[in-house]
Design a protein around this motif. Structure first.
Motif, PDB file in Angstrom:
ATOM      1  N   GLY A  27     -33.286  22.493  68.103  1.00  0.00           N
ATOM      2  CA  GLY A  27     -33.475  21.199  68.764  1.00  0.00           C
ATOM      3  C   GLY A  27     -32.657  21.162  70.030  1.00  0.00           C
ATOM      4  N   PHE A  28     -32.230  19.961  70.407  1.00  0.00           N
ATOM      5  CA  PHE A  28     -31.514  19.852  71.676  1.00  0.00           C
ATOM      6  C   PHE A  28     -30.024  20.098  71.495  1.00  0.00           C
ATOM      7  N   ILE A  29     -29.614  21.260  71.989  1.00  0.00           N
ATOM      8  CA  ILE A  29     -28.191  21.606  71.998  1.00  0.00           C
ATOM      9  C   ILE A  29     -27.773  21.676  73.477  1.00  0.00           C
ATOM     10  N   THR A  30     -26.852  22.521  73.856  1.00  0.00           N
ATOM     11  CA  THR A  30     -26.406  22.542  75.255  1.00  0.00           C
ATOM     12  C   THR A  30     -26.347  23.965  75.802  1.00  0.00           C
ATOM     13  N   TRP A  31     -26.341  24.041  77.131  1.00  0.00           N
ATOM     14  CA  TRP A  31     -26.042  25.298  77.807  1.00  0.00           C
ATOM     15  C   TRP A  31     -24.518  25.497  77.717  1.00  0.00           C
ATOM     16  N   GLY A  32     -24.091  25.918  76.540  1.00  0.00           N
ATOM     17  CA  GLY A  32     -22.659  26.082  76.316  1.00  0.00           C
ATOM     18  C   GLY A  32     -22.434  26.839  75.018  1.00  0.00           C
ATOM     19  N   ASP A  33     -21.147  27.014  74.641  1.00  0.00           N
ATOM     20  CA  ASP A  33     -20.830  27.725  73.398  1.00  0.00           C
ATOM     21  C   ASP A  33     -21.060  26.855  72.165  1.00  0.00           C
ATOM     22  N   TYR A  34     -20.732  25.587  72.297  1.00  0.00           N
ATOM     23  CA  TYR A  34     -20.834  24.659  71.161  1.00  0.00           C
ATOM     24  C   TYR A  34     -21.498  23.369  71.629  1.00  0.00           C
ATOM     25  N   THR A  35     -22.086  22.670  70.673  1.00  0.00           N
ATOM     26  CA  THR A  35     -22.660  21.359  70.973  1.00  0.00           C
ATOM     27  C   THR A  35     -22.174  20.356  69.945  1.00  0.00           C
ATOM     28  N   VAL A  36     -21.692  19.235  70.433  1.00  0.00           N
ATOM     29  CA  VAL A  36     -21.401  18.110  69.542  1.00  0.00           C
ATOM     30  C   VAL A  36     -22.676  17.261  69.510  1.00  0.00           C
ATOM     31  N   VAL A  37     -23.341  17.260  68.370  1.00  0.00           N
ATOM     32  CA  VAL A  37     -24.647  16.592  68.286  1.00  0.00           C
ATOM     33  C   VAL A  37     -24.476  15.223  67.638  1.00  0.00           C
ATOM     34  N   GLU A  38     -24.740  14.212  68.435  1.00  0.00           N
ATOM     35  CA  GLU A  38     -24.627  12.841  67.950  1.00  0.00           C
ATOM     36  C   GLU A  38     -25.929  12.455  67.237  1.00  0.00           C
ATOM     37  N   PRO A  39     -25.872  11.459  66.351  1.00  0.00           N
ATOM     38  CA  PRO A  39     -27.103  11.019  65.689  1.00  0.00           C
ATOM     39  C   PRO A  39     -28.135  10.559  66.730  1.00  0.00           C
ATOM     40  N   GLY A  40     -29.392  10.778  66.459  1.00  0.00           N
ATOM     41  CA  GLY A  40     -30.450  10.344  67.381  1.00  0.00           C
ATOM     42  C   GLY A  40     -30.969  11.466  68.247  1.00  0.00           C
ATOM     43  N   VAL A  41     -30.189  12.535  68.364  1.00  0.00           N
ATOM     44  CA  VAL A  41     -30.654  13.689  69.129  1.00  0.00           C
ATOM     45  C   VAL A  41     -31.659  14.458  68.270  1.00  0.00           C
ATOM     46  N   MET A  42     -32.707  14.940  68.906  1.00  0.00           N
ATOM     47  CA  MET A  42     -33.757  15.677  68.186  1.00  0.00           C
ATOM     48  C   MET A  42     -33.210  17.033  67.728  1.00  0.00           C
ATOM     49  N   LEU A  43     -32.993  17.159  66.442  1.00  0.00           N
ATOM     50  CA  LEU A  43     -32.453  18.398  65.874  1.00  0.00           C
ATOM     51  C   LEU A  43     -32.875  18.434  64.411  1.00  0.00           C
ATOM     52  N   ARG A  44     -33.296  19.598  63.953  1.00  0.00           N
ATOM     53  CA  ARG A  44     -33.704  19.703  62.552  1.00  0.00           C
ATOM     54  C   ARG A  44     -33.275  21.071  62.015  1.00  0.00           C
ATOM     55  N   LYS A  45     -33.265  21.172  60.690  1.00  0.00           N
ATOM     56  CA  LYS A  45     -32.956  22.471  60.088  1.00  0.00           C
ATOM     57  C   LYS A  45     -34.054  23.455  60.438  1.00  0.00           C
ATOM     58  N   CYS A  46     -33.643  24.689  60.564  1.00  0.00           N
ATOM     59  CA  CYS A  46     -34.560  25.707  61.062  1.00  0.00           C
ATOM     60  C   CYS A  46     -34.842  26.717  59.947  1.00  0.00           C
ATOM     61  N   ASP A  47     -36.121  26.930  59.677  1.00  0.00           N
ATOM     62  CA  ASP A  47     -36.512  27.996  58.753  1.00  0.00           C
ATOM     63  C   ASP A  47     -37.198  29.071  59.591  1.00  0.00           C
ATOM     64  N   SER A  48     -36.533  30.208  59.710  1.00  0.00           N
ATOM     65  CA  SER A  48     -37.073  31.238  60.606  1.00  0.00           C
ATOM     66  C   SER A  48     -38.287  31.952  59.997  1.00  0.00           C
ATOM     67  N   MET A  49     -38.538  31.745  58.695  1.00  0.00           N
ATOM     68  CA  MET A  49     -39.689  32.324  58.009  1.00  0.00           C
ATOM     69  C   MET A  49     -39.850  33.818  58.274  1.00  0.00           C
ATOM     70  N   GLY A  50     -38.722  34.470  58.309  1.00  0.00           N
ATOM     71  CA  GLY A  50     -38.748  35.924  58.442  1.00  0.00           C
ATOM     72  C   GLY A  50     -39.000  36.430  59.843  1.00  0.00           C
ATOM     73  N   LEU A  51     -39.068  35.526  60.800  1.00  0.00           N
ATOM     74  CA  LEU A  51     -39.298  35.935  62.193  1.00  0.00           C
ATOM     75  C   LEU A  51     -37.980  35.891  62.958  1.00  0.00           C
ATOM     76  N   PRO A  52     -37.891  36.630  64.077  1.00  0.00           N
ATOM     77  CA  PRO A  52     -36.644  36.585  64.853  1.00  0.00           C
ATOM     78  C   PRO A  52     -36.280  35.145  65.227  1.00  0.00           C
ATOM     79  N   LEU A  53     -35.004  34.849  65.169  1.00  0.00           N
ATOM     80  CA  LEU A  53     -34.541  33.480  65.430  1.00  0.00           C
ATOM     81  C   LEU A  53     -34.890  33.028  66.854  1.00  0.00           C
ATOM     82  N   SER A  54     -34.898  33.969  67.784  1.00  0.00           N
ATOM     83  CA  SER A  54     -35.211  33.613  69.171  1.00  0.00           C
ATOM     84  C   SER A  54     -36.617  33.028  69.314  1.00  0.00           C
ATOM     85  N   TYR A  55     -37.523  33.372  68.398  1.00  0.00           N
ATOM     86  CA  TYR A  55     -38.891  32.815  68.463  1.00  0.00           C
ATOM     87  C   TYR A  55     -38.875  31.287  68.414  1.00  0.00           C
TER      88      TYR A  55
END
Lengths: 346, 346
Positions: free
Chosen positions: B104-132
């Motif tokens: 979801g929406f993180i930052t151009w940085g090393d870490y992101t402090v994600v506040e509630p309301g930002v579009m972010l969800r758990k990620c299931d890579s389903m066996g595909l490379p994470l970069s996909y």
């Protein structure tokens, strides 16, 4: 029996603004008889429509001339075909009798020899002036109707801007949109026309574009919250200014481009970032694609006319020889409402 | 416990082409803890998306910044938010646990402090490379999918032109369209990319626009009978040339305008007479309006990937400090396919 048929033609292709000297009147002797079995008829022309799109037909090239389901180019020396009303004087077609009033594609001339396959039908004036058949009940009215209801698809309360708003199509777009429940502002080219739009046609507001130096700021003044629908009859700088003032999900319907027809250098360079970020839809259309709306258009328009809810703006000149000046005047904004030339008395 | 968080920002608004010196890396100490009850989480960023639209966010003004349901401007000195994948390192939100992969929406940085309301969800890579998750299964893929199927609405056999066809969205538009049954030609900026489109991605044809002097003639050569659909990623002169080569009832979907983003002087001045006489529809769109297609997109794309029917073009750089050069490279056409920066090892 034979008659003298005078008709308008061009001497050669015309790529800039047309001048009277570009046109000529040809005179021919027309025998008033048709070969049996040909289904040809001869029509005495009464009223003919004078429309800006004809200018694209006389260019050395225009996409109008190769358009599907539309009029081809006009060959120098031949008669212009144009929408109009006439009376059958000789019929070789069992569907028509001498004396029938007809409406459809006739010519900028005294008489038309109508071959089978040309769009022409018997005309019932329904107690209204015959000239209405050429404008409000003809392609001008239908163009306004289908452009508004089939392409723009307005919602009640939406804010709409119409350019060339006192022209043949623009004035009706504004009136239909007002009757439907939109907020409508028009642009036009004189203060007299502005007054007409506001006082007679019921536009919510109107302005004289010739008195404005920054059209983007002008539209912001009239639409501080943005424009939902732009019915574009002019193109060029007004189109650029309008796109800059659109609301999100705004629609531009491109009906005519009178500012660009005679000067391709006036092309608009709209900000496409607005098109993306406001999700704008821009759509060109041609009325012949929408003939399925014809009966609906006719019924609604008759109803509005009989209820006195719609004003008819006609600008009628007389005689074949005045067709070129009437046509050229369109590009100077001479006309108020539908420009028609009456060829003969009814 | 605390970490050093480096993130990219701009020194001031940038209205022309961005340069490396316009950017700076800020360094801050970030305590790895969150206040209870705030639902805040802290994410260690792994991959971030590098997209051309970000350039509109750093201008002094752009319609992108006021667009509804879209990203606002980037304030100088603050972190860029961007689509990406990361791993939860601290969670104050019961929906996430430490170690969860998120997208979801993180930052151009090393870490992101994600506040509630930002579009972010758990990620299931389903066996595909994470970069996909950042490209083909992220907004690039979804943009290609909704632009093609929800806006263009192709019919099998239609002829389609895609500009910036080896870019993050363009390469997928072409591949989806080929799988659907369209004839697809792409334009791109090098002969190597042309070969890639034709040989690896299955485009019917492709050309290097930098080797063409008359784009209108070029498109006529590739589409002698005209273009049904143009998926526009570039705007400017290519758009003008394309409109001149459209078929009747053609559609232009305006997705991106990379040629115009950094130079408003390159705006297209298309021939609106073509728009009218060919009844062309031009439409801008933004992907966040079409999230209802997300599940459909994801399922179809997984299916194509598992069947080996779609090729994944990724162009991955490493480390936060290389984000500005990766971003600037987009406007030089450096990237082949989806530009991604890997911030940290998985």
């Amino acid at each position: 029996m034979e008659v003298t048929n005078r008709y308008i033609t061009i001497k050669t292709s015309i790529d800039g603004a047309p001048k009277e000297s570009d046109f000529e009147i040809k005179v021919a002797v027309l025998p008033l008889k048709v070969e049996p079995g040909t289904n040809t008829i001869i029509v005495k022309n009464l009223y003919v429509s004078i429309d800006p799109y004809q200018v694209n037909r006389i260019k050395s090239f225009s996409s109008s001339q190769t358009a599907i389901n539309f009029t081809a180019g006009v060959t120098p020396g031949t008669a212009f075909d144009a929408y109009g009303v006439g009376k059958v004087v000789v019929s070789g077609n069992p569907e028509f009798e001498e004396g029938d009033l007809v409406v459809g594609f006739i010519t900028w001339g005294d008489y038309t020899v109508v071959e089978p396959g040309v769009m022409l039908r018997k005309c019932d004036s329904m107690g209204l002036p015959l000239s209405y058949q050429v404008g409000i009940l003809g392609f001008s009215g239908l163009t306004a109707y289908v452009g508004l209801f089939d392409i723009c698809k307005p919602k009640k309360g939406e804010k709409m801007f119409v350019s060339a708003a006192s022209g043949s199509v623009g004035n009706l777009v504004g009136q239909y949109a007002k009757l439907f429940g939109c907020y409508v502002v028009g642009s036009t080219g004189s203060n007299k026309k502005v007054a007409l739009l506001k006082e007679k046609l019921g536009f919510d507001d109107a302005f004289n574009y010739k008195e404005e130096t920054d059209l983007k700021a002008t539209l912001k003044r009239y639409f501080p919250d943005g424009i939902d629908i732009y019915f574009d009859n002019v193109g060029a700088k007004m189109q650029e200014a309008e796109v800059a003032n659109m609301k999100t999900f705004g629609r531009v319907v491109v009906c005519s481009l009178i500012s660009e027809y005679t000067d391709a250098g006036k092309r608009a360079a709209m900000d496409m970032l607005d098109v993306v970020y406001k999700r704008i839809k821009i759509q060109g259309f041609l009325t012949p694609d929408h003939m399925s709306m014809y009966q609906d258009f006719l019924q609604k328009t008759y109803d509005h006319l009989h209820a006195g809810e719609i004003q008819v703006l006609e600008d009628i000149s007389s005689r074949v020889e005045n067709i070129p000046s009437a046509f050229i005047g369109l590009f100077r904004g001479d006309n108020i409402g539908k420009k028609i030339v009456q060829i003969a008395e009814e």
